[in-house]
Design a protein around this motif. Structure first.
Motif, PDB file in Angstrom:
ATOM      1  N   GLU A   1       0.831  -1.207   0.000  1.00  0.00           N
ATOM      2  CA  GLU A   1       0.000   0.000   0.000  1.00  0.00           C
ATOM      3  C   GLU A   1       0.867   1.259   0.000  1.00  0.00           C
ATOM      4  OE1 GLU A   1      -3.669  -0.276   2.717  1.00  0.00           O
ATOM      5  OE2 GLU A   1      -2.324  -1.812   3.488  1.00  0.00           O
ATOM      6  N   ALA A   2       1.930   1.228   0.786  1.00  0.00           N
ATOM      7  CA  ALA A   2       2.809   2.396   0.853  1.00  0.00           C
ATOM      8  C   ALA A   2       3.474   2.645  -0.498  1.00  0.00           C
ATOM      9  CB  ALA A   2       3.871   2.191   1.933  1.00  0.00           C
ATOM     10  N   ARG A   3       3.956   1.594  -1.127  1.00  0.00           N
ATOM     11  CA  ARG A   3       4.600   1.766  -2.432  1.00  0.00           C
ATOM     12  C   ARG A   3       3.625   2.344  -3.448  1.00  0.00           C
ATOM     13  NH1 ARG A   3       7.948  -3.987  -2.423  1.00  0.00           N
ATOM     14  NH2 ARG A   3       9.919  -3.152  -1.606  1.00  0.00           N
ATOM     15  N   GLN A   4       2.377   1.918  -3.390  1.00  0.00           N
ATOM     16  CA  GLN A   4       1.392   2.425  -4.333  1.00  0.00           C
ATOM     17  C   GLN A   4       1.137   3.914  -4.109  1.00  0.00           C
ATOM     18  OE1 GLN A   4       0.014   0.654  -6.979  1.00  0.00           O
ATOM     19  NE2 GLN A   4      -0.589   2.737  -7.523  1.00  0.00           N
ATOM     20  N   THR A   5       1.101   4.336  -2.844  1.00  0.00           N
ATOM     21  CA  THR A   5       0.904   5.760  -2.554  1.00  0.00           C
ATOM     22  C   THR A   5       2.091   6.583  -3.049  1.00  0.00           C
ATOM     23  OG1 THR A   5      -0.459   5.261  -0.620  1.00  0.00           O
ATOM     24  CG2 THR A   5       0.516   7.445  -0.719  1.00  0.00           C
ATOM     25  N   PHE A   6       3.301   6.092  -2.811  1.00  0.00           N
ATOM     26  CA  PHE A   6       4.491   6.796  -3.303  1.00  0.00           C
ATOM     27  C   PHE A   6       4.465   6.877  -4.827  1.00  0.00           C
ATOM     28  CE2 PHE A   6       5.968   6.588   0.920  1.00  0.00           C
ATOM     29  CZ  PHE A   6       7.095   7.392   1.041  1.00  0.00           C
ATOM     30  N   LEU A   7       4.040   5.800  -5.473  1.00  0.00           N
ATOM     31  CA  LEU A   7       3.942   5.790  -6.933  1.00  0.00           C
ATOM     32  C   LEU A   7       2.987   6.887  -7.415  1.00  0.00           C
ATOM     33  CD1 LEU A   7       4.512   4.416  -9.703  1.00  0.00           C
ATOM     34  CD2 LEU A   7       2.540   2.942  -9.238  1.00  0.00           C
ATOM     35  N   THR A   8       1.857   7.025  -6.744  1.00  0.00           N
ATOM     36  CA  THR A   8       0.875   8.039  -7.121  1.00  0.00           C
ATOM     37  C   THR A   8       1.458   9.443  -6.989  1.00  0.00           C
ATOM     38  OG1 THR A   8      -0.932   6.589  -6.404  1.00  0.00           O
ATOM     39  CG2 THR A   8      -1.435   8.931  -6.652  1.00  0.00           C
ATOM     40  N   ILE A   9       2.202   9.685  -5.914  1.00  0.00           N
ATOM     41  CA  ILE A   9       2.831  10.992  -5.716  1.00  0.00           C
ATOM     42  C   ILE A   9       3.868  11.267  -6.812  1.00  0.00           C
ATOM     43  CG2 ILE A   9       4.277  12.374  -4.173  1.00  0.00           C
ATOM     44  CD1 ILE A   9       2.990  10.799  -1.832  1.00  0.00           C
ATOM     45  N   ILE A  10       4.702  10.273  -7.081  1.00  0.00           N
ATOM     46  CA  ILE A  10       5.740  10.428  -8.109  1.00  0.00           C
ATOM     47  C   ILE A  10       5.112  10.705  -9.469  1.00  0.00           C
ATOM     48  CG2 ILE A  10       7.571   9.204  -9.354  1.00  0.00           C
ATOM     49  CD1 ILE A  10       8.094   7.684  -6.664  1.00  0.00           C
ATOM     50  N   GLN A  11       4.057   9.965  -9.799  1.00  0.00           N
ATOM     51  CA  GLN A  11       3.390  10.158 -11.089  1.00  0.00           C
ATOM     52  C   GLN A  11       2.781  11.559 -11.208  1.00  0.00           C
ATOM     53  OE1 GLN A  11       0.802   6.706 -10.745  1.00  0.00           O
ATOM     54  NE2 GLN A  11       1.915   5.632 -12.373  1.00  0.00           N
ATOM     55  N   ALA A  12       2.366  12.132 -10.090  1.00  0.00           N
ATOM     56  CA  ALA A  12       1.806  13.485 -10.119  1.00  0.00           C
ATOM     57  C   ALA A  12       2.878  14.539 -10.316  1.00  0.00           C
ATOM     58  CB  ALA A  12       1.037  13.748  -8.825  1.00  0.00           C
ATOM     59  N   ILE A  13       4.095  14.263  -9.861  1.00  0.00           N
ATOM     60  CA  ILE A  13       5.188  15.236  -9.958  1.00  0.00           C
ATOM     61  C   ILE A  13       5.868  15.207 -11.317  1.00  0.00           C
ATOM     62  CG2 ILE A  13       7.454  15.877  -9.016  1.00  0.00           C
ATOM     63  CD1 ILE A  13       6.498  14.689  -6.324  1.00  0.00           C
ATOM     64  N   LEU A  14       6.054  14.022 -11.888  1.00  0.00           N
ATOM     65  CA  LEU A  14       6.888  13.859 -13.078  1.00  0.00           C
ATOM     66  C   LEU A  14       6.496  14.738 -14.275  1.00  0.00           C
ATOM     67  CD1 LEU A  14       7.592  10.010 -13.027  1.00  0.00           C
ATOM     68  CD2 LEU A  14       9.211  11.869 -12.574  1.00  0.00           C
ATOM     69  N   PRO A  15       5.224  15.025 -14.522  1.00  0.00           N
ATOM     70  CA  PRO A  15       4.913  15.919 -15.648  1.00  0.00           C
ATOM     71  C   PRO A  15       5.395  17.353 -15.430  1.00  0.00           C
ATOM     72  CG  PRO A  15       2.991  14.606 -15.044  1.00  0.00           C
ATOM     73  CD  PRO A  15       3.998  14.417 -13.949  1.00  0.00           C
ATOM     74  N   HIS A  16       5.739  17.707 -14.205  1.00  0.00           N
ATOM     75  CA  HIS A  16       6.098  19.080 -13.873  1.00  0.00           C
ATOM     76  C   HIS A  16       7.595  19.282 -13.644  1.00  0.00           C
ATOM     77  CE1 HIS A  16       1.827  20.117 -13.314  1.00  0.00           C
ATOM     78  NE2 HIS A  16       1.725  18.902 -12.815  1.00  0.00           N
ATOM     79  N   GLU A  17       8.270  18.236 -13.169  1.00  0.00           N
ATOM     80  CA  GLU A  17       9.701  18.364 -12.871  1.00  0.00           C
ATOM     81  C   GLU A  17      10.283  16.983 -12.573  1.00  0.00           C
ATOM     82  OE1 GLU A  17      10.257  20.075  -8.662  1.00  0.00           O
ATOM     83  OE2 GLU A  17       8.223  20.689  -9.225  1.00  0.00           O
ATOM     84  N   LYS A  18      11.586  16.949 -12.333  1.00  0.00           N
ATOM     85  CA  LYS A  18      12.267  15.693 -12.055  1.00  0.00           C
ATOM     86  C   LYS A  18      11.972  15.198 -10.641  1.00  0.00           C
ATOM     87  CE  LYS A  18      16.173  16.599 -15.170  1.00  0.00           C
ATOM     88  NZ  LYS A  18      15.826  15.564 -16.152  1.00  0.00           N
ATOM     89  N   VAL A  19      12.080  13.897 -10.475  1.00  0.00           N
ATOM     90  CA  VAL A  19      12.039  13.263  -9.155  1.00  0.00           C
ATOM     91  C   VAL A  19      13.341  12.508  -8.962  1.00  0.00           C
ATOM     92  CG1 VAL A  19      10.947  11.524  -7.683  1.00  0.00           C
ATOM     93  CG2 VAL A  19       9.526  13.041  -9.082  1.00  0.00           C
ATOM     94  N   ILE A  20      14.067  12.845  -7.888  1.00  0.00           N
ATOM     95  CA  ILE A  20      15.269  12.103  -7.512  1.00  0.00           C
ATOM     96  C   ILE A  20      14.855  11.149  -6.407  1.00  0.00           C
ATOM     97  CG2 ILE A  20      17.569  12.265  -6.499  1.00  0.00           C
ATOM     98  CD1 ILE A  20      17.782  15.019  -7.819  1.00  0.00           C
ATOM     99  N   LEU A  21      14.911   9.853  -6.689  1.00  0.00           N
ATOM    100  CA  LEU A  21      14.353   8.854  -5.799  1.00  0.00           C
ATOM    101  C   LEU A  21      15.445   7.953  -5.235  1.00  0.00           C
ATOM    102  CD1 LEU A  21      11.726   7.628  -4.658  1.00  0.00           C
ATOM    103  CD2 LEU A  21      11.651   6.153  -6.684  1.00  0.00           C
ATOM    104  N   CYS A  22      15.585   7.982  -3.922  1.00  0.00           N
ATOM    105  CA  CYS A  22      16.530   7.096  -3.242  1.00  0.00           C
ATOM    106  C   CYS A  22      15.882   5.736  -3.028  1.00  0.00           C
ATOM    107  CB  CYS A  22      16.932   7.683  -1.889  1.00  0.00           C
ATOM    108  SG  CYS A  22      17.665   9.316  -1.967  1.00  0.00           S
ATOM    109  N   VAL A  23      16.510   4.698  -3.545  1.00  0.00           N
ATOM    110  CA  VAL A  23      16.034   3.324  -3.358  1.00  0.00           C
ATOM    111  C   VAL A  23      17.123   2.555  -2.630  1.00  0.00           C
ATOM    112  CG1 VAL A  23      15.247   1.214  -4.493  1.00  0.00           C
ATOM    113  CG2 VAL A  23      14.632   3.447  -5.459  1.00  0.00           C
ATOM    114  N   ASP A  24      16.773   1.972  -1.511  1.00  0.00           N
ATOM    115  CA  ASP A  24      17.762   1.254  -0.716  1.00  0.00           C
ATOM    116  C   ASP A  24      18.437   0.156  -1.554  1.00  0.00           C
ATOM    117  OD1 ASP A  24      18.478   0.936   2.400  1.00  0.00           O
ATOM    118  OD2 ASP A  24      18.500  -1.041   1.432  1.00  0.00           O
ATOM    119  N   PRO A  25      19.747   0.004  -1.458  1.00  0.00           N
ATOM    120  CA  PRO A  25      20.458  -0.994  -2.277  1.00  0.00           C
ATOM    121  C   PRO A  25      19.958  -2.416  -2.090  1.00  0.00           C
ATOM    122  CG  PRO A  25      22.011   0.531  -1.286  1.00  0.00           C
ATOM    123  CD  PRO A  25      20.681   0.830  -0.671  1.00  0.00           C
ATOM    124  N   ASN A  26      19.359  -2.724  -0.944  1.00  0.00           N
ATOM    125  CA  ASN A  26      18.837  -4.075  -0.698  1.00  0.00           C
ATOM    126  C   ASN A  26      17.385  -4.242  -1.137  1.00  0.00           C
ATOM    127  OD1 ASN A  26      21.235  -5.077   0.567  1.00  0.00           O
ATOM    128  ND2 ASN A  26      20.695  -3.871   2.383  1.00  0.00           N
TER     129      ASN A  26
END
Length: 333
Positions: free
Chosen positions: A31-56
């Motif tokens: 559920e959390a990943r889906q919410t983050f996805l929705t936020i990212i998708q809303a931002i991307l048409p307007h500007e870049k998203v720099i997303l930290c993803v844990d190496p593991n």
């Protein structure tokens, strides 16, 4: 000359960190990943998203690759304890037309939670040549605890900044002087009241009151005398009424409702003030499946920005919301 930009000024990117199974999100990770996805998708048409993803976090990376394809998305493998980029991300100031990124100390909101990885994110971004001009500061300061009008005025409160596990050796007057020097602000408006039940941050200002333009402050209001917040939020409202602009005029005050949101019988610090301003005069608004109040908040802010509501009912289970998981950057390499 130094200035602290307002959030509505042109941004280059939004910094975020993706939830992973070794964080507190594990119980409802999908559920959390889906919410983050929705936020990212809303931002991307307007500007870049720099997303930290844990190496593991291989599952998270696969999830992102299967759902997103945009040249505006920059994925970096950076270890994180959690996802609250607002508080461990760099704070940007302008100096002589150049953006400087200030790396303040982050100690898990006054030593409440582990922050060993999060506290290193800004320096890692600098080492990976994402951020230019990073300057380390000898002060604990979280981005959610301050708000700027972009014209030399800072809004904050004593509940957070004077909390004893952050900067115990400074008085309010000393912090006032130090913040003015570091951030380049001319004056600081200090509130002394206001809180939300369940908040781990000691009353971050971005959950209580926010500039939406140099003359207007949106804030959380409580009209229910039976609500535990009634007295404190009304005291905060009275403080806001007494504040003046640099020109000596009262601020236009825009009340936002206070939703009652619970999870496992716990009152959560849900706040419509925890919105994010992005490029193209757009406002991402957290909503909480409280239809009447969600609509009331949308309608209050619509005259000022294009409002994109995003369901943050999952985010608030971890006592944070949309603004908390994002940090705007005004320059990247």
């Amino acid at each position: 000359m130094k200035t602290l930009p307002a959030e509505w000024e042109e941004q280059k990117a939004i910094l975020m960190a993706f939830p992973h199974k070794n964080s507190d999100w594990n119980e409802y990770l999908d559920e959390a990943r889906q919410t983050f996805l929705t936020i990212i998708q809303a931002i991307l048409p307007h500007e870049k998203v720099i997303l930290c993803v844990d190496p593991n976090d291989h599952e998270g990376l696969d999830f992102l690759h299967s759902h997103l394809s945009s040249s505006n998305l920059i994925i970096l493998r950076i270890p994180t304890n959690d996802t609250w980029a607002r508080d461990f991300g760099p704070i940007s100031i302008k100096k002589d037309s150049k953006i400087l990124h200030l790396d303040f100390g982050f100690n898990g909101w006054g030593l409440k939670f582990a922050s060993c990885f999060d506290n290193q994110v800004s320096s890692t971004l600098f080492q990976q040549k994402i951020l230019p001009n990073l300057l380390t500061q000898d002060l604990i300061l979280e981005g959610g605890s301050i708000d700027s009008d972009g014209m030399g005025t800072l809004l904050t409160n004593t509940q957070c900044l004077l909390e004893k596990n952050r900067n115990p050796f400074y008085t309010q007057e000393e912090l006032d002087t130090k913040l003015k020097d570091i951030l380049g602000v001319e004056r600081i408006l200090w509130l002394h009241h206001g809180y939300l039940a369940g908040d781990d941050t000691d009353s971050h200002i971005d959950t209580l009151a926010r500039f939406i333009n140099p003359n207007t402050i949106a804030y959380i209001a409580c009209n229910d005398k039976n609500d535990e917040h009634f007295t404190e939020l009304n005291k905060m409202q009275e403080e806001l009424k007494k504040l003046k602009t640099k020109e000596g005029k009262p601020y236009h005050l825009l009340p936002l409702p206070l939703p009652k949101v619970f999870f496992n019988k716990e009152r959560l610090p849900a706040s419509y003030a925890n919105f994010l301003l992005i490029n193209n005069k757009t406002l991402l608004l957290p909503i909480y499946n409280v239809p009447d109040l969600d609509l009331q908040a949308i309608n209050a802010l619509k005259p000022y920005y294009e409002v994109i509501p995003i369901d943050c009912s999952v985010l608030i289970r971890q006592h944070g919301s949309l603004h908390c998981v994002t940090m705007q950057l005004y320059d990247i390499l």
